[in-house]
Design a protein around this motif. Structure first.
Motif, PDB file in Angstrom:
ATOM      1  N   LEU A   1       0.971   4.206  -2.867  1.00  0.00           N
ATOM      2  CA  LEU A   1       0.848   5.641  -2.639  1.00  0.00           C
ATOM      3  C   LEU A   1       1.889   6.399  -3.448  1.00  0.00           C
ATOM      4  O   LEU A   1       1.590   7.417  -4.082  1.00  0.00           O
ATOM      5  CB  LEU A   1       0.995   5.942  -1.149  1.00  0.00           C
TER       6      LEU A   1
ATOM      7  N   SER B   1      -4.603   8.438   2.384  1.00  0.00           N
ATOM      8  CA  SER B   1      -3.960   7.121   2.399  1.00  0.00           C
ATOM      9  C   SER B   1      -4.091   6.427   3.747  1.00  0.00           C
ATOM     10  O   SER B   1      -3.699   5.259   3.869  1.00  0.00           O
ATOM     11  CB  SER B   1      -2.478   7.257   2.030  1.00  0.00           C
TER      12      SER B   1
ATOM     13  N   SER C   1      -1.402   3.201   4.874  1.00  0.00           N
ATOM     14  CA  SER C   1      -0.085   3.674   4.453  1.00  0.00           C
ATOM     15  C   SER C   1       0.454   4.733   5.408  1.00  0.00           C
ATOM     16  O   SER C   1       1.662   4.916   5.531  1.00  0.00           O
ATOM     17  CB  SER C   1      -0.169   4.266   3.039  1.00  0.00           C
TER      18      SER C   1
ATOM     19  N   TYR D   1       5.140   9.302   5.789  1.00  0.00           N
ATOM     20  CA  TYR D   1       5.277   8.156   4.903  1.00  0.00           C
ATOM     21  C   TYR D   1       6.725   7.758   4.632  1.00  0.00           C
ATOM     22  O   TYR D   1       7.130   6.620   4.818  1.00  0.00           O
ATOM     23  CB  TYR D   1       4.549   8.447   3.587  1.00  0.00           C
TER      24      TYR D   1
ATOM     25  N   SER E   1       0.831  -1.211   0.000  1.00  0.00           N
ATOM     26  CA  SER E   1       0.000   0.000   0.000  1.00  0.00           C
ATOM     27  C   SER E   1       0.853   1.243   0.000  1.00  0.00           C
ATOM     28  O   SER E   1       0.512   2.248  -0.636  1.00  0.00           O
ATOM     29  CB  SER E   1      -0.930  -0.007   1.218  1.00  0.00           C
TER      30      SER E   1
END
Length: 431
Positions: A15, A150, A155, A302, A11
């Protein structure tokens, strides 16, 4: 042997791929308008459907609910900051009059010189890449929106509204500081024709304050020396040239700062909507602030290869701002380190790092149980176990109650957030 990726890693990779695809497809408007007109609706549809299909399986709506109030408060704070910024933009553009904008030369900028020198030494292909309109303000906003949504794919850690609250509040704080900065000292635009083209209704003569405190000393070094000696405006400015006074009711006092003409004096708010990015040099760059905040949010929430790519896009956007003379180099440099510092400073807002009251209460009971067990205090153990049962019962009951309202909250959150996204992208589509 090839290592199998976990669902969270897949995932996360998705992204990054989605972000790169969005920027690449949107850039096709310059290289292949036919392909762009067909691929962009498909990409948008895929992204929206992917989010909508994941929303029913999202497990962290209770965290989103706790973050909803800070999120809404951040939006109101940002709107207030943008209103103040718009007032300052119009004021600094109008205060010296159009004649000053026409006659004042841009400031020397070594960054602009450096980029012109690179154009002569680098291969033509690289120069064309540096000139290309790969990414703009609305792209950075969309990249953050993708980051926020997300959370439904795991994520990014929940709550997404908590991350959004931090981003919006930090942007509002940055815009407020920016307005205070550029209104303090008026700097000439790197595009001298801008004011005459966009603000042709602004008076040509300076404001009465500038007529008294600036004009008599603007070009005479001896007059400035006398001004420093007396520390008082000693020169006779002659008869002041007056301005039109708009009748805006309780807001009429703004007429002295915004300097409207008769043809545009019907509404102070309509006047502000025309201000746009202004025509002075506005230290520091608002575009770069948005870009840096997006890159900081992406890096912290992230990480990964796409974060490095976004920072490259930030650098590309900065050199293009300088190259196209939307800003001086100092505006972009200051925006970069101000954005980084502000993001670090507002880390307390992202509520996924804070523990709920229920969690703190259970941790205290657990610590008490450990100590009571070591002391063989069975009476205390029995009492703490009863407290834990009561606490868990309350949590279960509150969970049942929240489930009844959570569906409504989830639908309202998704619809409202998508509405904000559409509005933001519409208003910033032209940069």
């Amino acid at each position: 042997m090839m290592r199998r990726l976990s669902p969270s890693q897949m995932s996360g990779a998705g992204l990054g791929i989605a972000a790169i695809s969005y920027v690449a497809v949107d850039y096709m408007r310059y290289v292949s308008p036919w392909g762009h007109s067909r691929l962009q609706p498909v990409l948008w549809s895929v992204l929206v459907l992917a989010v909508v299909t994941r929303v029913p399986f999202y497990k962290h709506w209770s965290k989103e609910l706790r973050a909803a109030i800070p999120f809404l408060a951040s939006i109101f704070f940002l709107l207030g900051a943008l209103l103040f910024e718009a007032l300052c933009v119009r004021s600094v553009t109008a205060v010296l009059g159009l004649d000053w904008h026409r006659d004042t030369s841009p400031l020397p900028d070594t960054g602009q010189w450096f980029l012109l020198a690179l154009n002569e030494s680098l291969p033509e292909t690289i120069v064309e890449i540096l000139r290309a309109h790969i990414i703009g303000l609305h792209h950075f906003l969309m990249l953050f929106v993708m980051l926020g949504f997300s959370v439904v794919f795991d994520s990014v850690k929940a709550p997404g509204l908590g991350l959004g609250a931090r981003y919006i509040f930090t942007m509002g704080l940055g815009r407020l500081l920016r307005a205070i900065t550029f209104v303090s000292t008026i700097l000439p635009s790197a595009r001298p024709w801008c004011a005459s083209a966009r603000f042709n209704n602004v008076p040509s003569h300076p404001h009465r304050w500038a007529q008294k405190y600036y004009v008599p000393y603007a070009k005479d070094p001896s007059a400035i020396r006398q001004l420093l000696h007396w520390d008082a405006a000693y020169a006779d400015p002659g008869n002041y040239i007056g301005d039109y006074r708009a009748d805006w009711g309780p807001m009429s006092f703004l007429s002295d700062f915004l300097r409207p003409s008769y043809s545009e004096g019907s509404s102070w708010f309509a006047l502000l909507k025309k201000a746009g990015g202004g025509c002075n040099d506005l230290l520091y760059s608002g575009h770069m602030l948005v870009a840096v905040l997006t890159a900081m949010a992406w890096t912290e929430a992230y990480g990964g290869f796409s974060s490095a790519l976004i920072w490259l896009l930030v650098a590309h956007s900065a050199q293009r701002e300088i190259r196209e003379r939307h800003h001086y180099s100092v505006d972009c440099v200051v925006a970069i380190y101000v954005g980084i510092l502000l993001w670090k400073m507002t880390g307390f807002i992202w509520s996924n790092k804070r523990k709920s009251k229920q969690t703190v209460r259970l941790e205290k009971i657990q610590n008490g149980l450990i100590h009571a067990a070591k002391d063989s205090d069975m009476e205390t153990v029995r009492r703490l176990v009863e407290e834990m049962e009561v606490s868990l019962g309350e949590e279960k009951q509150s969970g049942v109650v929240s489930k009844r309202a959570m569906t409504v909250f989830a639908c309202a959150t998704v619809i409202t957030t998508l509405g904000i996204v559409v509005l933001a992208l519409t208003l910033t589509s032209d940069g």
